[in-house]
Motif scaffolding. Structure first.
Motif, PDB file in Angstrom:
ATOM      1  N   ASP B  23      67.106 -15.626 -21.766  1.00 25.10           N
ATOM      2  CA  ASP B  23      68.462 -15.061 -21.913  1.00 25.10           C
ATOM      3  C   ASP B  23      68.373 -13.601 -21.517  1.00 25.10           C
ATOM      4  O   ASP B  23      67.422 -12.907 -21.888  1.00 25.10           O
ATOM      5  N   ASP B  24      69.359 -13.124 -20.717  1.00 26.46           N
ATOM      6  CA  ASP B  24      69.302 -11.727 -20.269  1.00 26.46           C
ATOM      7  C   ASP B  24      69.731 -10.784 -21.382  1.00 26.46           C
ATOM      8  O   ASP B  24      69.583  -9.601 -21.275  1.00 26.46           O
ATOM      9  N   ASP B  25      70.298 -11.344 -22.450  1.00 21.47           N
ATOM     10  CA  ASP B  25      70.786 -10.486 -23.529  1.00 21.47           C
ATOM     11  C   ASP B  25      69.712 -10.360 -24.600  1.00 21.47           C
ATOM     12  O   ASP B  25      69.274 -11.339 -25.198  1.00 21.47           O
ATOM     13  N   ASP B  67      69.990 -19.821 -20.748  1.00 27.62           N
ATOM     14  CA  ASP B  67      71.375 -19.336 -20.630  1.00 27.62           C
ATOM     15  C   ASP B  67      71.837 -19.617 -19.216  1.00 27.62           C
ATOM     16  O   ASP B  67      71.100 -19.437 -18.247  1.00 27.62           O
ATOM     17  N   ARG B  69      74.383 -18.137 -17.634  1.00 30.02           N
ATOM     18  CA  ARG B  69      74.665 -16.892 -16.890  1.00 30.02           C
ATOM     19  C   ARG B  69      73.438 -16.012 -16.897  1.00 30.02           C
ATOM     20  O   ARG B  69      73.066 -15.436 -17.909  1.00 30.02           O
ATOM     21  N   LEU B  70      72.859 -15.927 -15.758  1.00 30.00           N
ATOM     22  CA  LEU B  70      71.708 -15.037 -15.657  1.00 30.00           C
ATOM     23  C   LEU B  70      71.901 -14.159 -14.417  1.00 30.00           C
ATOM     24  O   LEU B  70      72.487 -14.611 -13.429  1.00 30.00           O
ATOM     25  N   PRO B  71      71.460 -12.977 -14.497  1.00 35.31           N
ATOM     26  CA  PRO B  71      71.538 -12.154 -13.281  1.00 35.31           C
ATOM     27  C   PRO B  71      70.601 -12.752 -12.225  1.00 35.31           C
ATOM     28  O   PRO B  71      69.530 -13.254 -12.555  1.00 35.31           O
ATOM     29  N   GLY B  72      71.034 -12.677 -10.970  1.00 35.81           N
ATOM     30  CA  GLY B  72      70.225 -13.257  -9.899  1.00 35.81           C
ATOM     31  C   GLY B  72      70.287 -14.770  -9.974  1.00 35.81           C
ATOM     32  O   GLY B  72      71.366 -15.369  -9.836  1.00 35.81           O
ATOM     33  N   ASP B  77      70.699 -22.972 -11.334  1.00 25.60           N
ATOM     34  CA  ASP B  77      69.838 -22.885 -10.146  1.00 25.60           C
ATOM     35  C   ASP B  77      68.369 -23.004 -10.547  1.00 25.60           C
ATOM     36  O   ASP B  77      67.572 -23.648  -9.868  1.00 25.60           O
ATOM     37  N   GLY B  96      78.354 -18.923 -22.669  1.00 26.58           N
ATOM     38  CA  GLY B  96      79.393 -18.218 -23.435  1.00 26.58           C
ATOM     39  C   GLY B  96      80.657 -19.043 -23.431  1.00 26.58           C
ATOM     40  O   GLY B  96      81.298 -19.237 -24.455  1.00 26.58           O
ATOM     41  N   HIS B  97      81.045 -19.473 -22.288  1.00 27.94           N
ATOM     42  CA  HIS B  97      82.228 -20.330 -22.197  1.00 27.94           C
ATOM     43  C   HIS B  97      81.965 -21.379 -21.120  1.00 27.94           C
ATOM     44  O   HIS B  97      82.021 -21.098 -19.910  1.00 27.94           O
TER      45      HIS B  97
END
Lengths: 909, 219
Positions: B23-25, B67, B69-72, B77, B96-97
């Motif tokens: 998770d990027d967070d 997660d 949503r990850l950057p990159g 993927d 998140g959604h």
């Protein structure tokens, strides 16, 4: 007379000639006898022979007569030899006839007698003639003597008269006195006067009478020679000096007679007296002038004369015994002695005047300096017989000379000092002729220009700057024509070729007649002053420019705050300048009543003599429209600090104030617009914002659940539970923070500019768009320069700009599938020390046709967009004094960047 | 945190299952770590997918909490990438959604579960337990195959050839004819093969060959 002369003459002939004459006479007689015999047939031979003997005796004396007789006898005998009486050749000369012998004897006797008589006669005649001549000569001599006597007497008389010498004779016994004419003349009585002793005594000067009488008495008694001098008192009162001298002799009668001479020596005495006086004067003069004269006899090798001055000079007493030359010489300083002697010798040798200086060393006094001049006197034989000359005491002159020399030395020294001063003062000093040609330059001048003194006349003018030379020559000409001190400025070349400004001052030097002899001058380097002048002028101009460009007009008020001066440009503001002088500011202001507090403060400021800035008030123009004026002023004081008034500038800011109002309205509208777009953006961001809120919420829930589990364990792990709760709080706060930011963006608030770190702003903006980035699978890279300077701006508005740019970037990368979607946010300082923020995407980039209208309002490439985003962004950045620009990347995508001025610059601006 | 990281380092626990979290967070990573540790699960967290790929993963039963949503590289993927790389770690997705297409894609890709933040802890823990169990089973199978493979590796080329023919059901005689060998030779080979493959019976050998996927090469 001739007769006696003849024998005389004959006698004078040589004796041999007498004998020759005898031979000749016999020869002639023989020839004559022959001739007579032949012609007259007589026998005159004896006669003719006798004649020859007579002739010889008469003219030759008895000797020749005897020769003639002998010859005649031979001739006679020859005739008597047969053939008799012929003059032919006779064979036997001794074959004479005895008969002829008597004839011969007779003839011989006769001839002897005749010869003797004749010669005797001849002697007598000669003696007679000789005595007659003697007599005649005696007579002649007598006559000559007589004439000479006559002359002599005449001469005597004349001589007596000329020499004023009379002669007298005095027979003591008879008392008879005889005077010559001159004596009469001396006694001034005529010849008829009978000279007597009484008369003489009477004529004698009363003072001398006794002496005369005594002399006369002694002479008459003793009969001795006498000589005396006395004076005569003439009837006209004049006095004559006479000298009488007489020789006594006894006359035939045995009486004593005096013969003498009386000389009038008045002139001599007078001359002598004068001479004596002049000698005294001379002596006095010599004494006063410390001069002595002398005469040196060369042959005697001694001084024949020394004036008292000489003695005095050598420290001797002239009254004492004459001193030897040695004693004088010894007084001469040994060093000078030989020189003096040599000079004297040389003068003698070369017969030339000489001059020599020597010193005398007096035993009791100081050294005396003597200047001696000598002149040789040359005798008739051409040899120098005397040297005459003078010694002059030049001690004082020497002292004076020495003092003078000392003074000269002093002057020289002071001249040297002066020269030193002239050559070392850092000023160029020059001197020029009345024609203006420089003839002297001091060392600094030469050093400066690099010319030599010889070359000054040409080199000096050439050293002037070509642009100044003409002006300099004209001015220099004018100064010289004026004859007054003057000055000029010109550039002078230094030897290295650099020109510097100099101030040249010229001062004329006048002689007694008031003519200018020289020009003296200096040249002072004023290069720096010149530059200062230029700088001052420039600075003056600069400040004038500043004042005139920074304001509309300049004013000045007096101590009572009444306006005293106002520049003309006031009417540009629509206020008549003529209205203003003599009134105060508040007299022309129109807002005194409406803003009393402002004016009260202003007047308090003025009364405190404090400077004021940007005081704004309103007044009315001539046309009645309101005019806003901004004015600044500064008090000024005199040298003693007395307040003189204010000086300041005024500017018409009516237009500015109106523009300000308009700008404020515009800004408000812009803020509204920015708000609207912000809210719009937030709408677009809803999903992302939800994510941003969900994330911390999820974490909080997870932590909370974990907490419960820690607590529910068989042995509750309280530490972990506590930690979990702390994390719950953290995560919840974070969620609240996100919401707060969203609210801030949504809130309609006034612009609030504060010092900001742009990196903080970027970070806060990223927090809001994080979800959006992830949602669009865009990776975000930040390259934020650490420790950037602060900027001055509104946090929310700048966040809006960054969010906008990020959203644009995300959108531009939406179509991209073949490469990573990467967004880079950079911060840093640009080359002008502004702070730069750039947002680079790798999206579709900017097409050229869109590039120009990118920032225009309502331009959008998006179907959903309002087209306000970038336009608002630009407004915001420009409102912050920055600029926003866009450019295509070298690779794919575009970069948007904005630059903001620094916080400090914001203040300074 | 104090006891469990310690225990994870103990060799005794080396075989313990591990939960990987990407998770990027950071707070999310922290919260999940906290949660898994509270139930004594070993956790390793990563900020991004490449970060995990670059780390050395222990060969134990594990699962991945990813997660979306990850950057990159996004979570989905990364799932694809792992499949391509033949890494069969069970994956539990978080989002998140979430939306339907995303969920469908995830489940198609073999995801164990798909949780929406904020999720209930029990859901997460159940999913993790299930995923680990699944991985353990998979790992056991893989282990047997690996053993057979090791045995298979000891066979000579001729033995492998004969094994393939045996597995396809040919008789010794048939095999000898096929290969041009004497029947006795084939028998000897078969004996070697049985020994090497540790087969108790012919049926056992054939099953092992099938497990290894050995088939007669098509002529």
């Amino acid at each position: 007379m001739t007769k006696p002369d003849l024998p005389q003459r004959w006698l004078q002939l040589p004796t041999i000639s007498h004998y020759a004459m005898a031979v000749f006479a016999v020869a002639v007689a023989s020839i004559a006898a022959e001739l007579i015999t032949r012609l007259l047939h007589a026998e005159p031979i004896a006669l003719s022979m006798l004649c020859a003997v007579i002739f010889a005796a008469w003219f030759g004396g008895f000797g020749p007569a005897l020769l003639a007789i002998a010859l005649a006898l031979l001739a006679f005998h020859y005739y008597l030899v047969p053939p008799i009486n012929s003059f032919t050749w006779k064979h036997d000369l001794f074959a004479g006839d005895i008969s002829e012998v008597p004839r011969l004897i007779l003839f011989c006797i006769t001839a002897l007698i005749v010869g003797f008589v004749i010669s005797t006669q001849r002697k007598a005649t000669e003696a007679l003639g000789r005595s007659g001549a003697d007599l005649q000569a005696a007579i002649k001599n007598q006559k000559r003597i007589e004439a000479a006597l006559l002359h002599s007497e005449m001469y005597l008389t004349e001589a007596q008269r000329l020499s004023r010498t009379g002669s007298f004779g005095w027979d003591v016994s008879s008392g008879e006195i005889s005077w010559s004419d001159e004596t009469f003349r001396i006694f001034e009585c005529d010849r008829t006067t009978k000279p007597t002793l009484e008369f003489i005594v009477q004529r004698t000067h009363p003072e001398d009478r006794t002496a005369v009488q005594k002399t006369i008495d002694q002479a008459s008694d003793g009969g001795k020679d006498f000589e005396h001098e006395y004076r005569l008192l003439m009837p006209d009162g004049s006095v004559k000096h006479i000298q009488a001298l007489a020789r006594a002799k006894r006359n035939a009668a045995g009486n004593i007679e005096f013969a003498g001479a009386v000389m009038d020596i008045t002139v001599a005495r007078e001359t002598e007296r004068k001479l004596r006086r002049s000698e005294a004067y001379l002596a006095e003069a010599q004494r006063l002038s410390h001069t002595g004269s002398w005469a040196w006899d060369v042959r005697l090798q001694t001084f024949v004369y020394r004036s008292p001055g000489v003695y005095h000079l050598f420290g001797f007493d002239s009254e004492k015994e004459p001193l030897s030359p040695q004693s004088f010489q010894e007084r001469i300083l040994p060093r000078d002695r030989d020189l003096v002697i040599e000079m004297a010798r040389q003068a003698v040798r070369e017969k030339k005047d000489f001059e020599v200086d020597f010193r005398i060393d007096l035993p009791d006094g100081p050294t005396r300096y003597v200047h001696s001049v000598g002149h040789p006197l040359v005798g008739i034989d051409g040899e120098v017989i005397e040297l005459v000359g003078t010694h002059v005491d030049v001690t004082e002159q020497y002292a004076a000379k020495e003092a003078l020399q000392k003074a000269f030395d002093e002057i020289k020294k002071s001249e040297d000092r002066l020269r030193l001063v002239i050559d070392t003062i850092p000023t160029l000093v020059w001197r020029a002729t009345p024609e203006g040609i420089p003839d002297f330059l001091n060392q600094p001048s030469l050093d400066y220009t690099g010319i030599s003194l010889d070359n000054a006349a040409v080199g000096w003018p050439r050293s002037f700057h070509p642009d100044d030379k003409k002006m300099m020559l004209q001015k220099w000409q004018r100064i010289r024509e004026s004859g007054m001190p003057g000055e000029l400025e010109a550039r002078l070349r230094r030897q290295d070729g650099e020109y510097r400004w100099f101030l040249f001052r010229a001062e004329p030097l006048h002689d007694e007649a008031g003519d200018i002899v020289k020009w003296y001058g200096s040249a002072t380097d004023i290069e720096d002053r010149k530059w200062t002048e230029v700088a001052l002028r420039e600075s003056e101009q600069r400040f004038r420019d500043y004042a005139e460009t920074a304001s509309d007009w300049l004013w000045e008020t007096g101590p009572d705050h009444l306006i005293t001066q106002m520049s003309e440009n006031l009417n540009a503001a629509g206020i008549a300048p003529s209205r203003v002088p003599g009134v105060t500011r508040w007299d022309i202001a129109s807002d005194v009543e409406s803003e009393p507090e402002k004016w009260r403060l202003h007047r308090a400021m003025l009364d405190a003599h404090r400077p004021f800035r940007d005081f704004v008030y309103s007044t009315k123009s001539t046309s009645g429209t309101p005019v806003y004026v901004r004015t600044s002023g500064k008090p000024f004081f005199d040298a003693r600090g007395n307040f003189l008034g204010y000086r300041g500038t005024g500017t018409d800011i009516t237009a500015m104030i109106r523009a300000d109002h308009a700008e404020q309205a515009l800004r408000k509208a812009q803020a509204e617009l920015a708000h609207v777009t912000r809210v719009t953006t937030l709408g677009e961001l809803t999903a992302s914002i939800a994510h941003e809120v969900n994330q911390p919420l999820a974490a909080a829930v997870a932590n909370a659940e974990a907490c419960l589990r820690w607590l529910d364990r068989d042995t509750p792990d309280l530490a972990a539970a506590r930690r979990s709760v702390e994390w719950v709080i953290n995560d919840s706060c974070r969620a609240g923070e996100v919401i707060r930011r969203v609210r801030a963006l949504a809130k309609k608030s006034d612009i609030e500019k504060v010092p900001l770190d742009v990196n903080d702003v970027v970070g806060e903006a990223i927090a809001l768009v994080q979800g959006e980035l992830s949602g669009h699978r865009v990776s975000l890279r930040t390259e934020l320069a650490p420790s950037l300077p602060m900027i001055h701006g509104d946090r929310v508005q700048l966040q809006q700009v960054i969010i906008n740019l990020v959203m644009n970037g995300i959108e531009a990368m939406q179509p991209i599938t073949d490469r990573p979607r990467e967004l880079v946010i950079r911060s840093g300082q640009d080359e002008r020390r502004g702070v730069l923020v750039s947002v680079t995407d790798s999206g579709v980039g900017i097409s050229t046709e869109n590039a120009n209208q990118l920032f225009n309002a309502f331009f959008s490439t998006k179907s959903s967009g309002m087209g306000m985003g970038l336009s608002i962004c630009r407004s915001i950045v420009e409102a912050h004094g920055g600029r926003l620009s866009a450019s295509g990347n070298e690779g794919p995508g575009a970069t948007f960047r904005f630059v903001l001025p620094l916080h400090q610059e914001e203040d300074a601006a | 945190m104090t006891e469990h990281p310690k225990s994870s380092r103990e060799p005794a626990n080396a075989r313990e299952p591990i939960v990987f979290v990407i998770d990027d967070d950071a707070s999310m990573r922290r919260a999940l770590t906290n949660l898994f540790q509270s139930v004594s699960l070993k956790v390793e967290v990563f900020g991004s997918a490449p970060e995990m790929l670059h780390s050395k993963l222990p060969d134990v039963a594990s699962c991945l909490v990813l997660d979306i949503r990850l950057p990159g590289l996004s979570g989905l993927d990364f799932q694809t990438e792992l499949a391509k790389a033949n890494i069969h770690i069970p994956i539990i997705f978080m989002t998140g959604h979430g939306d339907i297409p995303m969920t469908v894609r995830a489940m198609k890709g073999g995801a164990v579960d798909f949780l929406t933040k904020p999720f209930r802890d029990q859901d997460m823990l159940d999913a993790v337990v299930m995923a680990i169990e699944r991985d353990r089973r998979r790992r056991e199978v893989e282990k047997v195959v690996a053993n057979l493979n090791t045995l298979f590796e000891t066979l000579t080329a001729r033995e492998r050839e004969i094994l393939a023919l045996v597995a396809s059901g040919l008789m010794n005689k048939q095999i000898a004819a096929e290969l041009g060998l004497a029947e006795i030779t084939v028998k000897i080979h078969r004996g070697h093969i049985m020994k090497k493959m540790e087969a108790r019976s012919l049926a056992d050998l054939v099953r092992k060959a099938e497990t290894l996927g050995i088939h007669r090469a098509k002529p």
